[in-house]
Write a protein that holds these residues in place. Structure first.
Motif, PDB file in Angstrom:
ATOM      1  N   LEU A 179      83.601  25.188  82.256  1.00 35.73           N
ATOM      2  CA  LEU A 179      83.591  23.982  82.436  1.00 35.73           C
ATOM      3  C   LEU A 179      82.194  23.645  83.231  1.00 35.73           C
ATOM      4  O   LEU A 179      81.987  23.636  84.312  1.00 35.73           O
ATOM      5  N   THR A 180      81.216  23.582  82.417  1.00 33.05           N
ATOM      6  CA  THR A 180      80.030  23.326  82.981  1.00 33.05           C
ATOM      7  C   THR A 180      79.944  21.781  83.533  1.00 33.05           C
ATOM      8  O   THR A 180      80.430  20.985  83.091  1.00 33.05           O
ATOM      9  N   LEU A 181      78.595  21.724  84.231  1.00 32.81           N
ATOM     10  CA  LEU A 181      78.617  20.172  84.720  1.00 32.81           C
ATOM     11  C   LEU A 181      78.300  19.183  83.702  1.00 32.81           C
ATOM     12  O   LEU A 181      79.049  18.182  83.735  1.00 32.81           O
ATOM     13  N   PRO A 182      77.732  19.665  82.374  1.00 34.46           N
ATOM     14  CA  PRO A 182      77.756  17.982  81.274  1.00 34.46           C
ATOM     15  C   PRO A 182      79.184  18.249  80.988  1.00 34.46           C
ATOM     16  O   PRO A 182      79.500  16.903  80.818  1.00 34.46           O
ATOM     17  N   LEU A 183      79.967  19.124  80.600  1.00 28.98           N
ATOM     18  CA  LEU A 183      81.313  19.058  80.200  1.00 28.98           C
ATOM     19  C   LEU A 183      82.018  18.182  81.218  1.00 28.98           C
ATOM     20  O   LEU A 183      82.807  17.327  80.926  1.00 28.98           O
ATOM     21  N   MET A 184      81.873  18.457  82.586  1.00 27.10           N
ATOM     22  CA  MET A 184      82.797  17.987  83.408  1.00 27.10           C
ATOM     23  C   MET A 184      82.288  16.491  83.579  1.00 27.10           C
ATOM     24  O   MET A 184      83.092  15.464  83.804  1.00 27.10           O
ATOM     25  N   LEU A 229      72.061  10.365  81.518  1.00 27.30           N
ATOM     26  CA  LEU A 229      72.612  11.550  82.379  1.00 27.30           C
ATOM     27  C   LEU A 229      72.136  12.949  81.835  1.00 27.30           C
ATOM     28  O   LEU A 229      72.073  13.775  82.654  1.00 27.30           O
ATOM     29  N   ILE A 230      71.839  13.104  80.488  1.00 26.16           N
ATOM     30  CA  ILE A 230      71.413  14.320  80.065  1.00 26.16           C
ATOM     31  C   ILE A 230      70.240  14.977  80.931  1.00 26.16           C
ATOM     32  O   ILE A 230      70.416  16.261  81.196  1.00 26.16           O
ATOM     33  N   ALA A 252      70.369  18.363  83.207  1.00 24.95           N
ATOM     34  CA  ALA A 252      69.448  19.388  82.993  1.00 24.95           C
ATOM     35  C   ALA A 252      68.830  19.973  84.255  1.00 24.95           C
ATOM     36  O   ALA A 252      68.689  21.203  84.259  1.00 24.95           O
ATOM     37  N   ALA A 253      68.502  19.006  85.156  1.00 25.77           N
ATOM     38  CA  ALA A 253      67.632  19.386  86.141  1.00 25.77           C
ATOM     39  C   ALA A 253      68.732  19.974  87.231  1.00 25.77           C
ATOM     40  O   ALA A 253      68.382  20.876  87.706  1.00 25.77           O
ATOM     41  N   GLN A 254      70.355  19.439  87.377  1.00 26.17           N
ATOM     42  CA  GLN A 254      71.140  20.262  87.906  1.00 26.17           C
ATOM     43  C   GLN A 254      71.426  21.607  87.661  1.00 26.17           C
ATOM     44  O   GLN A 254      71.522  22.386  88.239  1.00 26.17           O
TER      45      GLN A 254
END
Length: 96
Positions: A54-59, A33-34, A38-40
């Protein structure tokens, strides 16, 4: 004659929940997923969307932890994040 209410144990809430993360699964999810996250994030920056706590990786880590560790609710999830963190996220304090 006393009448006792019978309890259907099939519908009882399970009490044993997987609280410890499996390192192999956590590493696999991280490797998978990383790069996509990163692309997102790069795409979000191109759209001039601001960064949030609450960033995308945290969510994504919170939703996966919610499902994988069978966390009871959002309040318990925020306590878990504050106490120990989950998957690739370090412990941090957030408010509801």
């Amino acid at each position: 004659m006393s009448s006792k209410k019978r309890i259907n144990r099939d519908r009882a809430k399970k009490k044993n929940r997987p609280q410890v993360e499996n390192e192999a699964v956590a590493n696999y999810l991280e490797d998978l997923l990383i790069p996509a996250m990163a692309a997102q994030k790069t795409f979000y920056r191109q759209l001039n969307l601001r960064d949030r706590i609450l960033t995308l990786p945290l969510m994504m880590a919170s939703v996966l932890s919610l499902l994988w560790r069978d966390v009871a609710g959002v309040t318990e999830l925020t306590r878990l994040l504050k106490r120990e963190g989950f998957l690739w996220c370090q412990p941090q304090e957030i408010s509801l």
